[in-house]
Design an enzyme around this catalytic site. Structure first.
Site, PDB file in Angstrom:
ATOM      1  N   TRP A 102       0.814  -1.033  -0.137  1.00 24.62           N
ATOM      2  CA  TRP A 102       0.039   0.081   0.102  1.00 24.62           C
ATOM      3  C   TRP A 102       0.959   1.432   0.103  1.00 24.62           C
ATOM      4  O   TRP A 102       0.636   2.182  -0.652  1.00 24.62           O
ATOM      5  CB  TRP A 102      -0.950   0.143   1.259  1.00 24.62           C
ATOM      6  CG  TRP A 102      -2.000  -1.233   0.926  1.00 24.62           C
ATOM      7  CD1 TRP A 102      -2.388  -2.320   1.657  1.00 24.62           C
ATOM      8  CD2 TRP A 102      -3.115  -1.199  -0.173  1.00 24.62           C
ATOM      9  NE1 TRP A 102      -3.223  -3.052   0.792  1.00 24.62           N
ATOM     10  CE2 TRP A 102      -3.764  -2.267  -0.292  1.00 24.62           C
ATOM     11  CE3 TRP A 102      -3.358  -0.154  -1.039  1.00 24.62           C
ATOM     12  CZ2 TRP A 102      -4.790  -2.499  -1.027  1.00 24.62           C
ATOM     13  CZ3 TRP A 102      -4.659  -0.404  -1.894  1.00 24.62           C
ATOM     14  CH2 TRP A 102      -5.112  -1.801  -2.203  1.00 24.62           C
ATOM     15  N   ASP A 172      -1.270   6.622   6.419  1.00 24.38           N
ATOM     16  CA  ASP A 172      -2.659   5.723   6.032  1.00 24.38           C
ATOM     17  C   ASP A 172      -2.803   4.660   7.058  1.00 24.38           C
ATOM     18  O   ASP A 172      -1.827   3.899   7.480  1.00 24.38           O
ATOM     19  CB  ASP A 172      -2.031   5.044   4.927  1.00 24.38           C
ATOM     20  CG  ASP A 172      -3.019   4.162   4.310  1.00 24.38           C
ATOM     21  OD1 ASP A 172      -4.091   3.925   5.095  1.00 24.38           O
ATOM     22  OD2 ASP A 172      -2.875   3.504   3.206  1.00 24.38           O
ATOM     23  N   LYS A 196     -12.634  -1.706   7.156  1.00 24.52           N
ATOM     24  CA  LYS A 196     -11.961  -2.539   8.118  1.00 24.52           C
ATOM     25  C   LYS A 196     -12.349  -2.226   9.317  1.00 24.52           C
ATOM     26  O   LYS A 196     -12.798  -3.327  10.053  1.00 24.52           O
ATOM     27  CB  LYS A 196     -10.408  -2.498   7.816  1.00 24.52           C
ATOM     28  CG  LYS A 196     -10.002  -2.612   6.493  1.00 24.52           C
ATOM     29  CD  LYS A 196      -8.684  -2.284   6.190  1.00 24.52           C
ATOM     30  CE  LYS A 196      -8.333  -2.197   4.778  1.00 24.52           C
ATOM     31  NZ  LYS A 196      -8.581  -3.319   3.750  1.00 24.52           N
TER      32      LYS A 196
HETATM   33  N1  PMP Z   1      -4.128   1.380   2.209  1.00 22.87           N
HETATM   34  C1  PMP Z   1      -4.248   0.419   3.055  1.00 22.87           C
HETATM   35  C2  PMP Z   1      -3.375   0.080   4.152  1.00 22.87           C
HETATM   36  C3  PMP Z   1      -5.272  -0.414   2.609  1.00 22.87           C
HETATM   37  O1  PMP Z   1      -5.247  -1.588   3.421  1.00 22.87           O
HETATM   38  C4  PMP Z   1      -6.136  -0.288   1.547  1.00 22.87           C
HETATM   39  C5  PMP Z   1      -7.361  -1.331   1.259  1.00 22.87           C
HETATM   40  N2  PMP Z   1      -7.292  -2.653   1.468  1.00 22.87           N
HETATM   41  C6  PMP Z   1      -5.843   0.947   0.976  1.00 22.87           C
HETATM   42  C7  PMP Z   1      -5.043   1.909   1.391  1.00 22.87           C
HETATM   43  C8  PMP Z   1      -6.878   1.293  -0.100  1.00 22.87           C
HETATM   44  O2  PMP Z   1      -8.241   1.686   0.281  1.00 22.87           O
HETATM   45  P1  PMP Z   1      -9.586   1.870  -0.562  1.00 22.87           P
HETATM   46  O3  PMP Z   1      -9.815   0.531  -1.356  1.00 22.87           O
HETATM   47  O4  PMP Z   1     -10.461   2.507   0.358  1.00 22.87           O
HETATM   48  O5  PMP Z   1      -9.024   2.808  -1.632  1.00 22.87           O
END
Ligand code: PMP
Length: 361
Positions: A102, A172, A196
């Site tokens: 990520w 994040d 989550k």
């Molecule tokens: N950052 C992290 C740490 C994630 O786990 C995720 C999604 N699994 C995201 C960003 C992306 O999130 P979204 O699907 O809400 O764009």
């Protein structure tokens, strides 16, 4: 009703008590004869929900005046762009700690807009760990430092924040927000997709320090400008109102159940059940993360062969345990054990792991 243990990575399990309240209020929210999703976002009922959610989020993050919590659309992925759009000044640069998939996405997005430096990458180690404090050197001219508190795919988590001096810290926190106590004042901005630990998909929360906003770039499209949403209390346009309503209920559930300290205590016990099953398997299960960086939210491990992993997942599924396949990019097994997942689920999975290893080891 099918009885399952839900280990989904996101969207993920929500507290049953919250779902029951949503169900009870679905046809008639507080005598209004309709659900929150059918109401005007300009109604006083929804404005109260919106204000309650912001206040609860700030309480749980340990911040007061000087911070705003915003409820935005586009998921955490849109924040990968909004942060540099607003805070990477023309000709400037930002530092990104890259410790998993990520964070890679976040730095790639920032690089589309300016200079984004990768610092303290653990890619060469297969993203098995977070950097040690002595590996993090912040560039003197960085507009901000960005980190990912928990890497959902690899299952590694910061257990101590790196020292970034007076450089604004951005995080994040999508996959571990409010899973443990948080000193929000350490951060100039943090964000999380809700799906989550906070609620349903469709809303992302951004917490930001207002004095930093004064330094933001001005020529940013209206919807992508944080200032727009601050000024309008996240009601500039039609918000994801139902998601915000459920999020508000989840935040109340966290506060009722011991707050972030209560969550942390339970999450530690849950994670220990699974890591003990890995460590006591005599090598049958190989944990992905180095012990010091192990995530309390996403427990990732491999078995000796892919066929064995398939057999394990099939046995788990037959026992009502769903969502355990590792992310499609890395394979293996991943148990996501966010706040709403009970200790009973972790105990059941640990039991299955031990039995499966005995039978097949
Ligand atoms: N950052 C992290 C740490 C994630 O786990 C995720 C999604 N699994 C995201 C960003 C992306 O999130 P979204 O699907 O809400 O764009």
């Amino acid at each position: 009703m099918a009885n399952v243990y839900n280990f989904n990575a996101g969207p993920a399990m929500l507290p049953p008590a919250v779902l029951e309240q949503v169900q009870a209020e679905l046809r008639d929210y507080r005598g209004k004869g309709m659900s929150v999703m059918e109401m005007s976002h300009r109604s006083k009922e929804f404005e109260a929900v919106n204000a309650s959610a912001e206040a609860a989020f700030k309480r749980l993050a340990g911040v007061g005046d000087g911070y705003r919590a915003l409820f935005l659309q586009g998921g955490a992925s849109t924040q990968f762009a909004m942060v540099p759009l607003n805070f990477l000044p023309p000709g400037g640069s930002a530092d990104y700690l890259v410790n998993g998939s990520w964070a890679e996405k976040a730095v790639e997005e920032a690089a589309l807009l300016g200079t984004a430096r990768t610092v303290a990458s653990t890619k060469a180690d297969g993203y098995r760990r977070m950097p040690r404090p002595d590996e993090v050197t912040v560039s003197p001219d960085a507009a901000y430092v960005h980190l990912t508190s928990n890497e959902t795919i690899q299952g590694v988590q910061f257990h101590e924040w790196p020292d970034v001096g007076s450089t604004p810290l951005v995080a994040d926190m999508s996959s571990d927000i409010f899973s443990r106590p948080l000193d929000g004042k350490k951060f100039a901005l943090l964000y999380a997709g809700a799906q989550k630990n906070l609620g349903p998909s469709g809303v992302a929360v951004v917490l930001l320090r207002e004095d930093w906003l004064a330094k933001a770039n001005k020529n940013v499209p209206t919807m992508l400008r944080y200032a727009t949403h601050v000024k309008n209390n996240s009601l500039y346009n039609t918000p994801p109102s139902f998601a915000v309503y459920v999020l508000d209920l989840v935040l109340a559930w966290i506060e009722k159940n011991g707050g972030t300290a209560g969550m942390a205590e339970r999450n530690e016990r849950k994670a220990k059940l699974l890591y003990d099953a890995i460590d006591q398997s005599g090598g049958f299960y190989a944990g992905h993360a180095e012990p010091a960086s192990r995530s309390r939210m996403n427990v990732t491990f491999r078995l000796a062969a892919e066929a064995m992993e398939k057999a394990f997942l099939a046995e788990a599924s037959a026992a009502g345990m769903v969502g355990l396949a590792g992310h499609r990019s890395v394979g293996g097994v991943r148990a996501s054990i966010y706040n709403a997942v009970g200790e009973d689920a972790c105990r059941a999975l640990a039991g299955l792991m031990t039995d499966f290893a005995k039978k097949n080891g």
